[in-house]
Design a protein around this motif. Structure first.
Motif, PDB file in Angstrom:
ATOM      1  N   GLY A  91       0.784  -1.220   0.000  1.00 55.64           N
ATOM      2  CA  GLY A  91       0.000   0.000   0.000  1.00 55.64           C
ATOM      3  C   GLY A  91       0.819   1.273   0.000  1.00 55.64           C
ATOM      4  O   GLY A  91       0.269   2.368   0.178  1.00 55.64           O
ATOM      5  N   LYS A  92       2.135   1.161  -0.236  1.00 54.94           N
ATOM      6  CA  LYS A  92       2.984   2.357  -0.299  1.00 54.94           C
ATOM      7  C   LYS A  92       2.815   3.095  -1.625  1.00 54.94           C
ATOM      8  O   LYS A  92       3.089   4.294  -1.717  1.00 54.94           O
ATOM      9  N   LEU A  93       2.391   2.352  -2.650  1.00 58.79           N
ATOM     10  CA  LEU A  93       2.109   2.923  -3.964  1.00 58.79           C
ATOM     11  C   LEU A  93       0.776   2.378  -4.451  1.00 58.79           C
ATOM     12  O   LEU A  93       0.353   1.276  -4.065  1.00 58.79           O
ATOM     13  N   THR A  94       0.129   3.135  -5.315  1.00 59.19           N
ATOM     14  CA  THR A  94      -1.103   2.672  -5.943  1.00 59.19           C
ATOM     15  C   THR A  94      -0.890   2.581  -7.450  1.00 59.19           C
ATOM     16  O   THR A  94      -0.122   3.345  -8.025  1.00 59.19           O
ATOM     17  N   LEU A  95      -1.591   1.640  -8.069  1.00 56.47           N
ATOM     18  CA  LEU A  95      -1.466   1.409  -9.510  1.00 56.47           C
ATOM     19  C   LEU A  95      -2.506   2.234 -10.244  1.00 56.47           C
ATOM     20  O   LEU A  95      -3.707   2.098 -10.010  1.00 56.47           O
ATOM     21  N   TRP A  96      -2.037   3.097 -11.155  1.00 54.85           N
ATOM     22  CA  TRP A  96      -2.942   3.887 -11.975  1.00 54.85           C
ATOM     23  C   TRP A  96      -3.259   3.182 -13.287  1.00 54.85           C
ATOM     24  O   TRP A  96      -4.315   3.371 -13.857  1.00 54.85           O
ATOM     25  N   GLY A  97      -2.315   2.381 -13.799  1.00 58.62           N
ATOM     26  CA  GLY A  97      -2.571   1.662 -15.038  1.00 58.62           C
ATOM     27  C   GLY A  97      -1.292   1.152 -15.665  1.00 58.62           C
ATOM     28  O   GLY A  97      -0.186   1.459 -15.217  1.00 58.62           O
ATOM     29  N   ASP A  98      -1.438   0.321 -16.700  1.00 59.22           N
ATOM     30  CA  ASP A  98      -0.310  -0.207 -17.459  1.00 59.22           C
ATOM     31  C   ASP A  98       0.047   0.761 -18.583  1.00 59.22           C
ATOM     32  O   ASP A  98      -0.844   1.293 -19.255  1.00 59.22           O
ATOM     33  N   VAL A  99       1.343   0.962 -18.803  1.00 58.46           N
ATOM     34  CA  VAL A  99       1.791   1.834 -19.879  1.00 58.46           C
ATOM     35  C   VAL A  99       1.584   1.146 -21.222  1.00 58.46           C
ATOM     36  O   VAL A  99       1.912  -0.039 -21.387  1.00 58.46           O
ATOM     37  N   GLU A 100       1.000   1.864 -22.176  1.00 60.95           N
ATOM     38  CA  GLU A 100       0.846   1.320 -23.527  1.00 60.95           C
ATOM     39  C   GLU A 100       2.223   1.174 -24.173  1.00 60.95           C
ATOM     40  O   GLU A 100       3.071   2.040 -24.051  1.00 60.95           O
ATOM     41  N   GLY A 101       2.435   0.064 -24.868  1.00 62.13           N
ATOM     42  CA  GLY A 101       3.709  -0.137 -25.543  1.00 62.13           C
ATOM     43  C   GLY A 101       4.185  -1.569 -25.429  1.00 62.13           C
ATOM     44  O   GLY A 101       3.533  -2.413 -24.807  1.00 62.13           O
ATOM     45  N   PRO A 102       5.322  -1.864 -26.041  1.00 57.62           N
ATOM     46  CA  PRO A 102       5.847  -3.238 -26.026  1.00 57.62           C
ATOM     47  C   PRO A 102       6.279  -3.662 -24.634  1.00 57.62           C
ATOM     48  O   PRO A 102       6.616  -2.821 -23.784  1.00 57.62           O
ATOM     49  N   GLU A 103       6.263  -4.969 -24.408  1.00 59.94           N
ATOM     50  CA  GLU A 103       6.714  -5.479 -23.119  1.00 59.94           C
ATOM     51  C   GLU A 103       8.222  -5.336 -22.993  1.00 59.94           C
ATOM     52  O   GLU A 103       8.946  -5.104 -23.972  1.00 59.94           O
ATOM     53  N   ILE A 104       8.699  -5.466 -21.783  1.00 59.67           N
ATOM     54  CA  ILE A 104      10.134  -5.465 -21.513  1.00 59.67           C
ATOM     55  C   ILE A 104      10.594  -6.918 -21.490  1.00 59.67           C
ATOM     56  O   ILE A 104      10.131  -7.699 -20.667  1.00 59.67           O
ATOM     57  N   ALA A 105      11.476  -7.279 -22.405  1.00 56.80           N
ATOM     58  CA  ALA A 105      11.984  -8.651 -22.477  1.00 56.80           C
ATOM     59  C   ALA A 105      13.491  -8.645 -22.247  1.00 56.80           C
ATOM     60  O   ALA A 105      14.219  -7.919 -22.919  1.00 56.80           O
ATOM     61  N   LEU A 106      13.943  -9.433 -21.275  1.00 60.45           N
ATOM     62  CA  LEU A 106      15.370  -9.569 -21.012  1.00 60.45           C
ATOM     63  C   LEU A 106      15.891 -10.816 -21.709  1.00 60.45           C
ATOM     64  O   LEU A 106      15.354 -11.918 -21.513  1.00 60.45           O
ATOM     65  N   TRP A 107      16.924 -10.615 -22.510  1.00 62.71           N
ATOM     66  CA  TRP A 107      17.537 -11.691 -23.291  1.00 62.71           C
ATOM     67  C   TRP A 107      18.924 -12.007 -22.745  1.00 62.71           C
ATOM     68  O   TRP A 107      19.663 -11.106 -22.346  1.00 62.71           O
ATOM     69  N   ALA A 108      19.278 -13.285 -22.771  1.00 65.29           N
ATOM     70  CA  ALA A 108      20.659 -13.726 -22.550  1.00 65.29           C
ATOM     71  C   ALA A 108      21.217 -14.100 -23.907  1.00 65.29           C
ATOM     72  O   ALA A 108      20.725 -15.027 -24.557  1.00 65.29           O
ATOM     73  N   LEU A 109      22.234 -13.364 -24.374  1.00 67.47           N
ATOM     74  CA  LEU A 109      22.782 -13.519 -25.715  1.00 67.47           C
ATOM     75  C   LEU A 109      24.202 -14.048 -25.674  1.00 67.47           C
ATOM     76  O   LEU A 109      24.954 -13.767 -24.739  1.00 67.47           O
ATOM     77  N   TYR A 110      24.581 -14.790 -26.723  1.00 65.16           N
ATOM     78  CA  TYR A 110      25.945 -15.280 -26.859  1.00 65.16           C
ATOM     79  C   TYR A 110      26.253 -15.435 -28.344  1.00 65.16           C
ATOM     80  O   TYR A 110      25.338 -15.518 -29.171  1.00 65.16           O
TER      81      TYR A 110
END
Length: 298
Positions: free
Chosen positions: A245-264
């Motif tokens: 309850g320290k923060l409240t959610l106003w909504g999800d930001v429109e746009g692509p998801e954040i994807a973390l890749w492990a590359l080699y």
């Protein structure tokens, strides 16, 4: 091509000079110099530019080093694994990871990996820039939504998304009036920006008037907690605060998801230590959800 001469050339190129290569390997400097000269003669190419105090690779020398150094390393590792009678991961593993992920989880992950694989010397460098894996000697690079690269392969191991949050003391936007905002981005002044977000009531645009610009998302979160303004932050970073309850959610930001890749590098045989690290990431984030990353954040 003389394999031993090629190995000596790689040794000199890696250490940036005959003297340093001789000291690190215990090989005579004259022997290294002669073998590199023999290799140049065999190829009919100058591989090194020799100055009075400096030595650097020619364009041909750099190309030869980049294409053969990884192969020679793999040969050494394969021989060591065969000699030891197993495929246990061992040796140096260099990883480049982005700042936020490193601050949130990499310390704990690195410690757990070191306890599990004691024969691997893990080195983690934190930076958001696009590193050259071959040139800078990285085995694995962790990146957020990386651009396609034909020379690299990898896998997504974690997904996140941006949300708009604020302290419960901050009134939700009404009408077209701008709300105070804490930003982590460039720009100067107090120009109003537009945020587009999804909530239960549908898609909505709000005007956000910057009151603070900070360089760290952890700083942005702390400022939002204090009620200075609303903020756009990864869900993983604010999960605990939303539950408490320290923060409240106003909504999800429109746009692509954040994807973390492990590359080699795609041309490199997957060594036991790289494979172990990729498997370790999968074990740490079995579903790849923001909540799993949030569990690492204090």
């Amino acid at each position: 091509m003389d394999f031993l001469a090629l190995a000596d050339f790689n040794l000199v190129a890696r250490h940036g000079g005959f003297g340093r290569a001789a000291r690190e390997s215990g090989r005579p400097k004259a022997t290294l110099s002669r073998r590199v000269a023999d290799l140049e003669s065999e190829l009919g190419l100058r591989l090194l530019e020799r100055g009075a105090r400096t030595l650097k690779l020619t364009e041909e020398g750099r190309a030869l080093y980049e294409r053969t150094s990884v192969l020679l390393t793999e040969i050494d590792e394969t021989a060591a694994e065969i000699a030891s009678g197993g495929q246990a991961p061992r040796g140096r593993l260099r990883v480049s990871a982005p700042l936020l992920f490193s601050q949130a989880a990499m310390g704990k992950l690195a410690a757990r990996f070191a306890l599990k694989h004691g024969e691997v010397q893990l080195e983690v460098t934190t930076e958001d820039r696009a590193v050259d894996m071959v040139e800078e000697g990285y085995d694995v690079v962790i990146r957020v939504n990386p651009d396609p690269d034909a020379q690299l392969v990898g896998r997504i191991f974690l997904r996140d998304r941006l949300v708009v949050v604020a302290s419960p003391t901050l009134a939700r936007p009404a009408g077209k009036a701008p709300v105070p905002a804490v930003l982590r981005e460039g720009g100067t002044g107090d120009e109003t920006v537009t945020w587009e977000m999804r909530s239960r009531s549908g898609t909505k645009r709000i005007a956000a008037k910057p009151v603070l610009r900070l360089s760290s998302l952890f700083m942005v979160r702390d400022a939002a907690r204090a009620g200075v303004g609303a903020a756009r932050l990864p869900l993983s970073l604010v999960t605990h605060d939303l539950r408490a309850g320290k923060l409240t959610l106003w909504g999800d930001v429109e746009g692509p998801e954040i994807a973390l890749w492990a590359l080699y590098p795609s041309r490199r045989l997957l060594s036991a230590r790289v494979s172990a690290f990729l498997d370790f990431l999968k074990e740490a984030f079995p579903t790849g959800s923001p909540e799993e990353l949030a569990s690492f954040i204090d």
